[in-house]
Design a protein around this motif. Sequence first.
Motif, PDB file in Angstrom:
ATOM      1  N   CYS A 138       9.642 -32.120  30.106  1.00 17.96           N
ATOM      2  CA  CYS A 138       9.625 -33.375  30.875  1.00 17.96           C
ATOM      3  C   CYS A 138       8.868 -33.172  32.186  1.00 17.96           C
ATOM      4  O   CYS A 138       8.568 -32.044  32.576  1.00 17.96           O
ATOM      5  CB  CYS A 138      11.036 -33.884  31.147  1.00 17.96           C
ATOM      6  SG  CYS A 138      11.893 -32.969  32.425  1.00 17.96           S
ATOM      7  N   LEU A 139       8.628 -34.279  32.852  1.00 17.39           N
ATOM      8  CA  LEU A 139       7.807 -34.278  34.072  1.00 17.39           C
ATOM      9  C   LEU A 139       8.373 -33.365  35.163  1.00 17.39           C
ATOM     10  O   LEU A 139       7.624 -32.800  35.950  1.00 17.39           O
ATOM     11  CB  LEU A 139       7.737 -35.716  34.592  1.00 17.39           C
ATOM     12  CG  LEU A 139       6.651 -36.083  35.592  1.00 17.39           C
ATOM     13  CD1 LEU A 139       5.280 -35.734  35.052  1.00 17.39           C
ATOM     14  CD2 LEU A 139       6.729 -37.581  35.896  1.00 17.39           C
ATOM     15  N   TYR A 141       9.797 -30.466  34.807  1.00 19.28           N
ATOM     16  CA  TYR A 141       9.529 -29.049  34.586  1.00 19.28           C
ATOM     17  C   TYR A 141       8.852 -28.813  33.241  1.00 19.28           C
ATOM     18  O   TYR A 141       9.401 -29.181  32.207  1.00 19.28           O
ATOM     19  CB  TYR A 141      10.862 -28.268  34.654  1.00 19.28           C
ATOM     20  CG  TYR A 141      10.672 -26.775  34.680  1.00 19.28           C
ATOM     21  CD1 TYR A 141       9.947 -26.169  35.698  1.00 19.28           C
ATOM     22  CD2 TYR A 141      11.195 -25.984  33.677  1.00 19.28           C
ATOM     23  CE1 TYR A 141       9.759 -24.796  35.719  1.00 19.28           C
ATOM     24  CE2 TYR A 141      11.020 -24.607  33.693  1.00 19.28           C
ATOM     25  CZ  TYR A 141      10.294 -24.020  34.718  1.00 19.28           C
ATOM     26  OH  TYR A 141      10.098 -22.668  34.733  1.00 19.28           O
ATOM     27  N   GLU A 142       7.705 -28.250  33.280  1.00 18.66           N
ATOM     28  CA  GLU A 142       6.931 -27.771  32.129  1.00 18.66           C
ATOM     29  C   GLU A 142       6.354 -28.865  31.237  1.00 18.66           C
ATOM     30  O   GLU A 142       5.721 -28.572  30.240  1.00 18.66           O
ATOM     31  CB  GLU A 142       7.775 -26.803  31.274  1.00 18.66           C
ATOM     32  CG  GLU A 142       8.087 -25.488  31.987  1.00 18.66           C
ATOM     33  CD  GLU A 142       8.832 -24.487  31.113  1.00 18.66           C
ATOM     34  OE1 GLU A 142       9.789 -24.914  30.449  1.00 18.66           O
ATOM     35  OE2 GLU A 142       8.448 -23.305  31.105  1.00 18.66           O
ATOM     36  N   GLY A 143       6.612 -30.142  31.549  1.00 20.84           N
ATOM     37  CA  GLY A 143       6.075 -31.219  30.720  1.00 20.84           C
ATOM     38  C   GLY A 143       5.278 -32.199  31.555  1.00 20.84           C
ATOM     39  O   GLY A 143       5.120 -32.034  32.762  1.00 20.84           O
ATOM     40  N   ASP A 144       4.747 -33.244  30.895  1.00 23.02           N
ATOM     41  CA  ASP A 144       3.943 -34.208  31.654  1.00 23.02           C
ATOM     42  C   ASP A 144       4.437 -35.638  31.463  1.00 23.02           C
ATOM     43  O   ASP A 144       3.739 -36.589  31.780  1.00 23.02           O
ATOM     44  CB  ASP A 144       2.459 -34.086  31.249  1.00 23.02           C
ATOM     45  CG  ASP A 144       2.260 -34.262  29.762  1.00 23.02           C
ATOM     46  OD1 ASP A 144       3.241 -34.613  29.060  1.00 23.02           O
ATOM     47  OD2 ASP A 144       1.134 -34.037  29.286  1.00 23.02           O
ATOM     48  N   LYS A 145       5.668 -35.774  30.935  1.00 20.45           N
ATOM     49  CA  LYS A 145       6.152 -37.116  30.652  1.00 20.45           C
ATOM     50  C   LYS A 145       7.582 -37.274  31.157  1.00 20.45           C
ATOM     51  O   LYS A 145       8.414 -36.388  30.960  1.00 20.45           O
ATOM     52  CB  LYS A 145       6.120 -37.301  29.131  1.00 20.45           C
ATOM     53  CG  LYS A 145       6.480 -38.656  28.653  1.00 20.45           C
ATOM     54  CD  LYS A 145       6.211 -38.741  27.161  1.00 20.45           C
ATOM     55  CE  LYS A 145       6.891 -39.965  26.569  1.00 20.45           C
ATOM     56  NZ  LYS A 145       6.837 -39.953  25.114  1.00 20.45           N
ATOM     57  N   CYS A 146       7.873 -38.395  31.813  1.00 19.69           N
ATOM     58  CA  CYS A 146       9.256 -38.691  32.203  1.00 19.69           C
ATOM     59  C   CYS A 146       9.892 -39.474  31.062  1.00 19.69           C
ATOM     60  O   CYS A 146       9.388 -40.521  30.670  1.00 19.69           O
ATOM     61  CB  CYS A 146       9.287 -39.520  33.487  1.00 19.69           C
ATOM     62  SG  CYS A 146      10.961 -40.028  33.925  1.00 19.69           S
ATOM     63  N   ASP A 153       4.691 -41.815  36.921  1.00 24.98           N
ATOM     64  CA  ASP A 153       4.038 -40.588  37.366  1.00 24.98           C
ATOM     65  C   ASP A 153       4.940 -39.816  38.317  1.00 24.98           C
ATOM     66  O   ASP A 153       4.509 -38.873  38.962  1.00 24.98           O
ATOM     67  CB  ASP A 153       2.666 -40.876  38.000  1.00 24.98           C
ATOM     68  CG  ASP A 153       2.788 -41.858  39.155  1.00 24.98           C
ATOM     69  OD1 ASP A 153       3.934 -42.258  39.475  1.00 24.98           O
ATOM     70  OD2 ASP A 153       1.750 -42.206  39.740  1.00 24.98           O
ATOM     71  N   ARG A 154       6.214 -40.232  38.430  1.00 25.87           N
ATOM     72  CA  ARG A 154       7.140 -39.411  39.207  1.00 25.87           C
ATOM     73  C   ARG A 154       8.441 -39.209  38.423  1.00 25.87           C
ATOM     74  O   ARG A 154       8.765 -39.969  37.512  1.00 25.87           O
ATOM     75  CB  ARG A 154       7.378 -40.011  40.583  1.00 25.87           C
ATOM     76  CG  ARG A 154       8.443 -41.090  40.675  1.00 25.87           C
ATOM     77  CD  ARG A 154       9.457 -40.679  41.767  1.00 25.87           C
ATOM     78  NE  ARG A 154      10.213 -41.760  42.316  1.00 25.87           N
ATOM     79  CZ  ARG A 154      11.553 -41.747  42.325  1.00 25.87           C
ATOM     80  NH1 ARG A 154      12.233 -40.771  41.755  1.00 25.87           N
ATOM     81  NH2 ARG A 154      12.213 -42.737  42.882  1.00 25.87           N
ATOM     82  N   CYS A 155       9.120 -38.127  38.801  1.00 28.08           N
ATOM     83  CA  CYS A 155      10.361 -37.769  38.120  1.00 28.08           C
ATOM     84  C   CYS A 155      11.524 -38.522  38.767  1.00 28.08           C
ATOM     85  O   CYS A 155      11.577 -38.657  39.987  1.00 28.08           O
ATOM     86  CB  CYS A 155      10.534 -36.252  38.251  1.00 28.08           C
ATOM     87  SG  CYS A 155      12.204 -35.676  38.001  1.00 28.08           S
TER      88      CYS A 155
END
Length: 324
Positions: A138-139, A141-146, A153-155
């Motif tokens: 996930c966004l 940690y280690e991912g690019d998507k929430c 574009d933010r967690c």
Amino acid sequence: MNILPDFRTLRPASLSDAVAALAVPGAEPLAGGTDLLPNLRRGLGKPETLVDLTGITGFAAISVGADGTLRIGAGATLEAVAEDARVLASWPVLAQAASLVAGPSHRAAATLGGNLCQDTRCVFYNQSEWWRSGNGFCLKYEGDKCHVVVKSDRCYATYHGDVAPALMVLNASAEVVGPKGVRLVPVADLFVESGAAHLSLDHGEVLAALLVPPATGWTAAYSKVRVRDAIDFPLAGVAVALKRDGNAIAGLRVAMTGTNSAPLMVPTDALWGRPWNDETAEALVQAVRKVSNVLKTTVAGVKYRRRVLLAVARRQMDYLWNGK
Ligand SMILES: Cc1cc2nc3c(=O)[nH]c(=O)nc-3n(C[C@H](O)[C@H](O)[C@H](O)COP(=O)(O)OP(=O)(O)OC[C@H]3O[C@@H](n4cnc5c(N)ncnc54)[C@H](O)[C@@H]3O)c2cc1C
């Protein structure tokens, strides 16, 4: 959970040695470890060095200055804060919030600094590496998507610390020590509303102490709702500090936790000077609602958490106004 990953541990005896050790890339502070170590065992973070702050001389000291300001070293345990006679007598809301964190064995090890700096939480983050990998990480940690707010574009991971709101309504400041020296920051400004980077501390900075001004004339209380009353993070928690002048609100500070990526103050200026009645209560509830951003970051439902937050805010104020 996995076994802990490999890392080096340093245990400096002074704050300046700790700051020097933390200046190295890959170094992170360790206090009681009750938040950090379970996270590392879930594969959340790969520090090369942990700098154990608990050996720093005077880091856990609690004192009251000649001007009545309470100074609590960031290394004081929550048990020590909750049981300190001076805190109980003059800043009871702080003792109350500390006593409501996790369970007794956590509070014996957990520190005030670690409580404030604890990581944000989310159902998509506080999982095993295996679980998270199945979800594409996930966004945060280690991912690019929430997975909570898809396309964001933010967690949106949530801050669930209990003690920050109590310090915030007491107008407390944090003493921060780092490579550039010492700075004093209002506790509210330690936080940023971003789930993946929720602290305003720079790399290498350490929270050294908390300074709480005298609270004469104010009454304050904290309450939280949690799934398991004996040991659990707040689904929502609210601290209120009130100054009453006859039938009017002469001062009001409200702070909340468990709902957003940071603990937040609720603007209450419009309520000052008013009596506490249904109309004012509704105005407070609307102010809390406006600041809150409850999302699907815990196993408890969003609507439930939002209702709980609003109910706790009103109940807390009822309690302080009526003195029971
Ligand atoms: C089962 C369980 C239940 C819990 N329930 C609650 C709860 O109800 N309420 C709640 O608030 N918390 C809860 N927690 C989280 C945690 O136990 C507490 O927040 C605790 O106070 C963390 O303090 P610590 O000293 O153990 O921090 P650590 O785990 O040692 O550190 C936490 C984080 O803060 C950083 N850090 C520590 N000290 C400093 C410092 N002085 N300066 C800068 N950074 C620092 C560390 O690098 C780390 O990132 C719970 C944890 C568990 C496992």
